[in-house]
Design an enzyme around this catalytic site. Sequence first.
Site, PDB file in Angstrom:
ATOM      1  N   ILE A  48     -43.479  27.140   9.946  1.00  0.00           N
ATOM      2  CA  ILE A  48     -42.742  25.980   8.953  1.00  0.00           C
ATOM      3  C   ILE A  48     -43.357  24.696   9.280  1.00  0.00           C
ATOM      4  CG2 ILE A  48     -40.581  25.034   8.567  1.00  0.00           C
ATOM      5  CD1 ILE A  48     -39.155  27.809   8.913  1.00  0.00           C
ATOM      6  N   SER A  52     -33.229  33.917   5.996  1.00  0.00           N
ATOM      7  CA  SER A  52     -33.591  34.959   5.669  1.00  0.00           C
ATOM      8  C   SER A  52     -33.139  35.417   4.426  1.00  0.00           C
ATOM      9  CB  SER A  52     -33.023  36.090   6.793  1.00  0.00           C
ATOM     10  OG  SER A  52     -31.560  35.910   6.929  1.00  0.00           O
ATOM     11  N   CYS A  86      -3.550  17.520  10.112  1.00  0.00           N
ATOM     12  CA  CYS A  86      -3.601  16.396   9.384  1.00  0.00           C
ATOM     13  C   CYS A  86      -5.016  16.090   8.764  1.00  0.00           C
ATOM     14  CB  CYS A  86      -3.177  14.904  10.075  1.00  0.00           C
ATOM     15  SG  CYS A  86      -4.491  14.375  11.363  1.00  0.00           S
ATOM     16  N   GLN A 105     -27.692  25.454   5.742  1.00  0.00           N
ATOM     17  CA  GLN A 105     -26.977  26.468   6.484  1.00  0.00           C
ATOM     18  C   GLN A 105     -26.665  25.870   7.776  1.00  0.00           C
ATOM     19  OE1 GLN A 105     -29.633  29.968   5.396  1.00  0.00           O
ATOM     20  NE2 GLN A 105     -27.693  30.650   5.303  1.00  0.00           N
ATOM     21  N   ASP A 135     -26.397  21.440  12.449  1.00  0.00           N
ATOM     22  CA  ASP A 135     -26.776  20.534  13.579  1.00  0.00           C
ATOM     23  C   ASP A 135     -27.175  19.311  13.330  1.00  0.00           C
ATOM     24  OD1 ASP A 135     -29.347  20.658  12.100  1.00  0.00           O
ATOM     25  OD2 ASP A 135     -29.966  22.408  13.268  1.00  0.00           O
ATOM     26  N   CYS A 159      -1.973  12.788  15.414  1.00  0.00           N
ATOM     27  CA  CYS A 159      -0.801  13.593  15.124  1.00  0.00           C
ATOM     28  C   CYS A 159      -0.566  14.838  16.096  1.00  0.00           C
ATOM     29  CB  CYS A 159      -0.970  14.295  13.674  1.00  0.00           C
ATOM     30  SG  CYS A 159      -1.990  15.803  13.765  1.00  0.00           S
ATOM     31  N   HIS A 174     -22.089  24.941   5.881  1.00  0.00           N
ATOM     32  CA  HIS A 174     -21.023  25.649   6.917  1.00  0.00           C
ATOM     33  C   HIS A 174     -20.638  24.259   7.740  1.00  0.00           C
ATOM     34  CE1 HIS A 174     -23.792  29.488   6.734  1.00  0.00           C
ATOM     35  NE2 HIS A 174     -22.627  29.426   5.725  1.00  0.00           N
ATOM     36  N   ALA A 179     -31.433  28.550   9.602  1.00  0.00           N
ATOM     37  CA  ALA A 179     -31.893  28.117  11.048  1.00  0.00           C
ATOM     38  C   ALA A 179     -33.338  28.159  11.542  1.00  0.00           C
ATOM     39  CB  ALA A 179     -31.318  29.254  11.955  1.00  0.00           C
TER      40      ALA A 179
HETATM   41 ZN    ZN Z   1      -4.091  15.386  13.291  1.00  0.00          ZN
END
Ligand code: ZN
Length: 251
Positions: free
Chosen positions: A237, A195, A131, A100, A103, A156, A120, A21
């Site tokens: 950073i 971290s 589906c 992680q 965005d 679907c 993630h 993050a």
């Molecule tokens: Zn679907």
Amino acid sequence: MSGGEAMSGARRPLVVVMSGAGISTDSGIPDYRGPNGLWRRDPEAEKLVTYEFSMADPEIRRRAWRMRREGPALRARPNVAHEAVVRLERSGTPVRVITQNVDGLHQLAGMPERKVLELHGSARSVRCTRCKARSGMEEALERVAAGDPDPACEACGGILKSATVMFGEGLDPAVLGEAVAVTKACDIFIAVGTSLQVHPAAALAGLAADHGARLVIVNAEPTPYDDRAQELLREPIGTSLPKLLERIAAG
Ligand code: ZN
């Protein structure tokens, strides 16, 4: 070996940049998911990103769609740290990003999609829970804006969710497998803005060190892996990462 590497004579190091993050806070995205993030502090907010609650309750899904429309993630722009990673890649050094973050800012800055492993998932896509079809978050949010508070899969009719890994869902084994493989293979492993307290990111830093990579940690706060790192950078950073990556590009 690619043409660029062959022409340069010496083999360039394979660099893995694993971002958390902290790399996106300069882009205006708060750390929702970390140990002190919103999701952990507010049980009502956590329900919005928990698979079981989201599937069971249309009202939770409607709140989640509203939150996605209002949140900063889709409007955020990459910052100098994301851009520095792209410059390293364009210098001819082989780079893989493990992130992680959901965005999409590494890709928006110019990293090729196939070189970014999103542990993630991505908040820029939606996925059908029936589906598995994927489509754009922006299109789904346009349907919300047009008056459909919980848009269903257009193929679907199944329940749509953000293509992020919610609490209660497992990580994608293919993404995780590739992250482990590049971590074992790399020469330099840079952990940025994380971290190193949430798995698997934490374990990957240890794995890199076990396999002989040079471990560099760029984070304002101490991490449990600091004693295994060859280099610790505590400065912001936005200044420390570009300098570090320029040094690596120069060889
Ligand atoms: Zn679907």
